[in-house]
Write a protein that holds these residues in place. Structure first.
Motif, short mmCIF file in Angstrom:
data_model
loop_
_atom_site.label_atom_id
_atom_site.label_comp_id
_atom_site.label_asym_id
_atom_site.label_seq_id
_atom_site.Cartn_x
_atom_site.Cartn_y
_atom_site.Cartn_z
N SER A 255 4.85 -7.91 -10.28
CA SER A 255 6.48 -7.54 -9.96
C SER A 255 7.08 -7.44 -8.66
O SER A 255 8.30 -7.64 -8.42
N THR A 256 6.23 -7.49 -7.64
CA THR A 256 6.72 -7.57 -6.37
C THR A 256 5.95 -8.49 -5.56
O THR A 256 4.94 -8.95 -5.65
N LEU A 257 6.52 -8.71 -4.20
CA LEU A 257 5.97 -9.49 -3.26
C LEU A 257 5.52 -8.75 -2.05
O LEU A 257 6.24 -7.61 -1.52
N SER A 258 4.13 -8.78 -1.74
CA SER A 258 3.76 -8.18 -0.39
C SER A 258 4.35 -8.79 0.82
O SER A 258 4.89 -9.85 0.61
N LYS A 259 4.21 -8.10 1.92
CA LYS A 259 4.64 -8.50 3.15
C LYS A 259 4.00 -10.06 3.46
O LYS A 259 4.68 -11.10 3.75
N ALA A 260 2.76 -10.21 3.16
CA ALA A 260 1.98 -11.49 3.38
C ALA A 260 2.52 -12.64 2.25
O ALA A 260 2.52 -13.77 2.69
N GLU A 261 2.93 -11.98 1.06
CA GLU A 261 3.27 -13.07 0.01
C GLU A 261 4.71 -13.42 0.44
O GLU A 261 4.98 -14.73 0.31
#
Length: 91
Positions: A26-32
């Motif tokens: 449901s979310t994007l990490s900083k790396a993503e």
């Protein structure tokens, strides 16, 4: 589907494609987010004068400061970039 409906479906599919490699769909990490921007918005990175600008930009994208980018924050990014491009091309 209309052009606008296809564009909306593409935004959803693009978010989903990059979200979840860290286990949270449901979310994007900083790396993503970085991977998404590098692959899907390469012109944005080319326009940045230094890598710190990109990091600052990504930090500002995380409106609720949870170190992740949810779909609403992602759509706000796309909307802001689209407005900036529209203004640029209209001048």
């Amino acid at each position: 589907m209309s052009h606008l409906e296809m564009a909306m479906a593409t935004l959803i599919q693009t978010f989903d494609q990059y979200a979840g490699s860290d286990g949270k769909k449901s979310t994007l990490s900083k790396a993503e987010v970085k991977t998404l921007v590098e692959k899907e918005l390469p012109g944005l990175l080319q326009g940045a004068k230094n890598p710190d600008e990109v990091d600052k930009f990504l930090k500002n994208l995380d409106l609720n400061r949870d170190s992740e980018v949810d779909f609403q924050e992602f759509i706000m990014l796309i909307g802001a970039l689209t407005c900036a491009l529209h203004d640029h091309f209209c001048k």
